[in-house]
Write an enzyme that holds these catalytic residues in place. Structure first.
Site, PDB file in Angstrom:
ATOM      1  N   GLU A 117      -5.180  -8.708   0.565  1.00  0.00           N
ATOM      2  CA  GLU A 117      -5.818  -8.365   1.849  1.00  0.00           C
ATOM      3  C   GLU A 117      -7.296  -8.142   1.608  1.00  0.00           C
ATOM      4  O   GLU A 117      -7.691  -7.546   0.605  1.00  0.00           O
ATOM      5  CB  GLU A 117      -5.257  -7.069   2.462  1.00  0.00           C
ATOM      6  CG  GLU A 117      -3.920  -7.177   3.132  1.00  0.00           C
ATOM      7  CD  GLU A 117      -3.483  -5.860   3.773  1.00  0.00           C
ATOM      8  OE1 GLU A 117      -4.353  -5.081   4.221  1.00  0.00           O
ATOM      9  OE2 GLU A 117      -2.258  -5.613   3.805  1.00  0.00           O
TER      10      GLU A 117
ATOM     11  N   GLU B 100       0.811  -1.216   0.000  1.00  0.00           N
ATOM     12  CA  GLU B 100       0.000   0.000   0.000  1.00  0.00           C
ATOM     13  C   GLU B 100       0.852   1.277   0.000  1.00  0.00           C
ATOM     14  O   GLU B 100       0.757   2.110   0.911  1.00  0.00           O
ATOM     15  CB  GLU B 100      -0.943   0.010   1.209  1.00  0.00           C
ATOM     16  CG  GLU B 100      -1.908  -1.151   1.221  1.00  0.00           C
ATOM     17  CD  GLU B 100      -2.959  -1.089   2.322  1.00  0.00           C
ATOM     18  OE1 GLU B 100      -3.910  -1.878   2.267  1.00  0.00           O
ATOM     19  OE2 GLU B 100      -2.815  -0.247   3.237  1.00  0.00           O
TER      20      GLU B 100
END
Length: 470
Positions: A373, A175
Site C-alpha cells: 500500500e 496492518e
C-alpha cells in the site's frame, strides 16, 4: 504492432515480473453487509450504537458495492493496468457464526471474484483479516481470547482449502498493529479500550494466530506463498544526540519491530521484552507459543508505507502512577519545513520507502517483499473534474512517481522488492472517515448511483504497467 502506451523514453525501468496493482479490503468495498447470510462485524455493530463516530454518519452497510459490481470493477482493473489485486475475505461473510457452518453464498461469491480475476490475467492476492472481527467473536473476547485465536485458524484453513488451488498469494493480516493501537490504546476503533496490558495480549494473540495460520497453510502443501501485510512507519530522531536516538529506537520497537521481528525472525526484540518486563506489562505466553512463532516465518512480506514518525527525547520523566502508554518514553517531533498532505495531515516523505527497503535487505535477510500500500487521500476531489467529467489528479500521479523513484533505487541496490500496489483501486469507504478522503484510481460517484469513472491517474497507471516503468 506497438501498444499505444509504449514509450521508449523510460528512465525508471522495473523488473519484468513486477506486480502492478492495487489493494483494497472486503469490508471497505463489498457492501451487502446484511444480506446473503453475512452477519455483523464490529464495524456494523459499532455503527448501530454510535453512528455519530462516523464521518457524515456514513456506515459500512453499502460501501462501494463490489459485491454486486465485481465484474464491472475487474474490467476496470484491467483498463488501469492491473496484473494483480489484493482484497480480503470477510470472516463474518464466510463463517457468519465465527465457528461452524460455512456460508455457501459467500463461497460462490469469492469463487466468482477469483475466477473473474484469473480470466482477466489479474493475480489474486487474498488477505484473511482486515480489521473486521465478527461481532460474535468480539463477544467472546476478540483477540484477547484464545478461543478466537482457534476460530481464526479454523477460518484460515477453511479459506486455504476452498480457494488455495487458485490463489497463490495469501496474507494472514493487514496492518495488525492498527487494531492494537486504535482498539486498545487510543480509543479510535471499537472496542474503544485504553489499556496497554490488554493491548499487549491482543498483539501476542494476533501473532500466535498468524503463525498458526502459516503452519496450517504449509501443512496443506499448497503451491503458493503466505505472508503478512505490515504498515511500517520508521521512527526518525530529531537529532543524533543520544536521547533523541534512544527515543527513535524505542518508538521503532513499539510501532514496527513488535510485529516485524516475530513474523520474520521468530522472536520478539529483546529490548522491547525488557521494557515491558520492567513495567509488568508482558502478556501471558502459553507453552508452545514461541515455538510456533519461531517455526513459521513468512514467505513474503507486504509493506504498507504512508508516512514516517518523528520523535525526540522525552521532556518530562515517565509518569509514575498513570496507566502506561508508549508515548511516556518519547515525545513527538514536528520537523520544520516538512511536506504535508493537508487533507490527511500526514507528512509526505518519499525517501523513507528506500530506507525501509535497505533495512529489510540488511537486517531481515533480504526477505522477498512488495509495496502493498502507498497512496494519497484527498478531500473534495470533485473540484478537479474537467469538461469530460474526469478527475485530473496530477497530484496523485506525482505522489506515485516520486515514491517509485526511491523504490527503483532500492531495487537497483539489491532490495528484494517484487511489486507495487497503490491504495486503492476505486474510492472506498474508510472506517470512521467513510468517504471523506478519496484514494482511488477510479472515482465512485456517491451522488450518481456509485458510477465508476477512471481518473487521470488510472489512465497513467495503465501506461506505467504497460511500459513497466516511466
Amino acid at each position: 504492432m506497438k501498444n499505444n502506451f509504449y514509450d521508449q523514453n523510460i528512465h525508471y525501468q522495473f523488473p519484468e515480473t513486477f506486480w502492478w496493482g492495487s489493494a483494497a479490503s472486503g469490508p471497505q468495498t463489498e457492501g451487502a453487509a446484511l444480506i446473503d447470510g453475512r452477519k455483523q462485524s464490529i464495524w456494523d455493530y459499532w455503527y448501530s450504537v454510535e453512528p455519530e463516530r462516523f464521518h457524515n454518519r456514513v456506515g459500512p452497510e453499502h460501501t462501494s458495492d463490489f459485491y454486486h459490481r465485481f465484474k464491472e470493477d475487474i474490467k476496470l482493473m484491467k483498463e488501469t493496468g492491473h496484473n494483480s489485486f489484493r482484497t480480503s475475505i470477510q470472516w463474518s461473510r464466510l463463517i457468519p457464526d465465527g465457528f461452524g457452518e460455512v456460508n455457501e453464498k459467500a463461497v460462490a461469491f469469492y469463487n466468482s471474484v477469483i475466477d473473474e480475476m484469473l480470466a482477466n490475467d489479474i493475480e489474486p492476492f487474498v488477505n484473511l483479516y482486515h480489521f473486521d472481527m465478527p461481532m460474535c467473536m468480539q463477544e467472546k473476547g476478540g483477540w484477547e481470547s484464545r478461543e478466537v485465536v482457534d476460530g481464526f485458524v479454523n477460518y484460515a484453513e477453511t479459506c486455504f482449502r476452498l480457494f488455495g488451488g487458485r490463489v497463490k498469494y495469501w496474507f494472514t493480516f493487514n496492518e495488525p498493529i492498527v487494531p492494537v493501537e486504535a482498539g486498545y490504546l487510543y480509543n479510535l476503533h471499537y472496542p474503544n479500550v485504553t489499556d496497554f496490558k490488554r493491548a499487549a495480549t491482543v498483539t501476542h494473540h494476533t501473532i500466535v494466530a498468524h503463525a498458526r495460520a502459516v503452519e496450517a497453510f504449509k501443512k496443506l502443501n499448497l503451491a503458493g506463498k503466505i505472508g503478512i501485510i505490515l504498515n511500517l512507519t520508521p521512527s526518525y530522531p530529531r537529532s543524533q544526540e543520544s536521547g533523541d536516538v534512544a527515543a527513535a529506537h524505542i518508538s521503532n520497537l513499539f510501532f514496527n519491530r513488535s510485529f516485524l521481528d516475530p513474523v520474520t525472525k521468530g522472536e520478539y526484540p529483546s529490548d522491547l521484552v525488557e521494557l515491558l518486563k520492567e513495567r509488568n506489562l508482558l502478556p501471558a505466553v502459553e507453552a508452545g507459543d514461541m515455538e510456533v512463532i519461531r517455526n513459521n516465518p513468512v514467505d513474503l512480506l507486504g509493506v504498507n508505507y504512508y508516512q514516517p514518525r518523528r520523535v525526540k527525547a522525552r521532556k518530562e520523566p515517565e509518569p509514575e502512577n498513570a496507566p502506561f502508554m508508549p508515548e511516556h518514553l518519547f515525545d513527538p517531533y514536528i520537523m520544520p519545513g516538512r511536506k504535508i498532505n493537508p487533507h490527511r495531515g500526514w507528512e509526505i516523505c518519499e525517501e523513507v520507502i528506500y530506507d525501509i527497503m535497505v533495512d529489510l535487505r540488511d537486517h531481515y535477510g533480504n526477505i522477498p517483499f512488495f509495496i502493498s500500500e502507498n497512496g494519497m487521500g484527498v478531500e473534495g476531489e470533485e473540484k478537479f473534474r474537467n469538461e469530460e467529467v474526469v478527475i485530473e489528479d496530477d497530484y496523485r500521479i506525482e505522489f506515485v512517481k516520486e515514491h517509485l523513484k526511491w523504490v527503483h533505487k532500492g531495487i537497483q541496490e539489491g532490495a528484494n522488492c517484487l511489486g507495487y500496489h497503490i491504495w486503492t483501486f476505486m474510492d472506498n469507504w474508510s472506517w470512521t472517515n467513510s468517504y471523506k478522503n478519496r484514494y482511488g484510481l477510479v472515482e465512485v460517484d456517491l451522488k450518481n448511483g456509485l458510477k465508476r469513472t477512471i481518473k487521470k491517474s488510472g489512465r497513467w497507471y495503465k501506461q506505467l504497467a504497460v511500459n513497466n516503468g516511466f
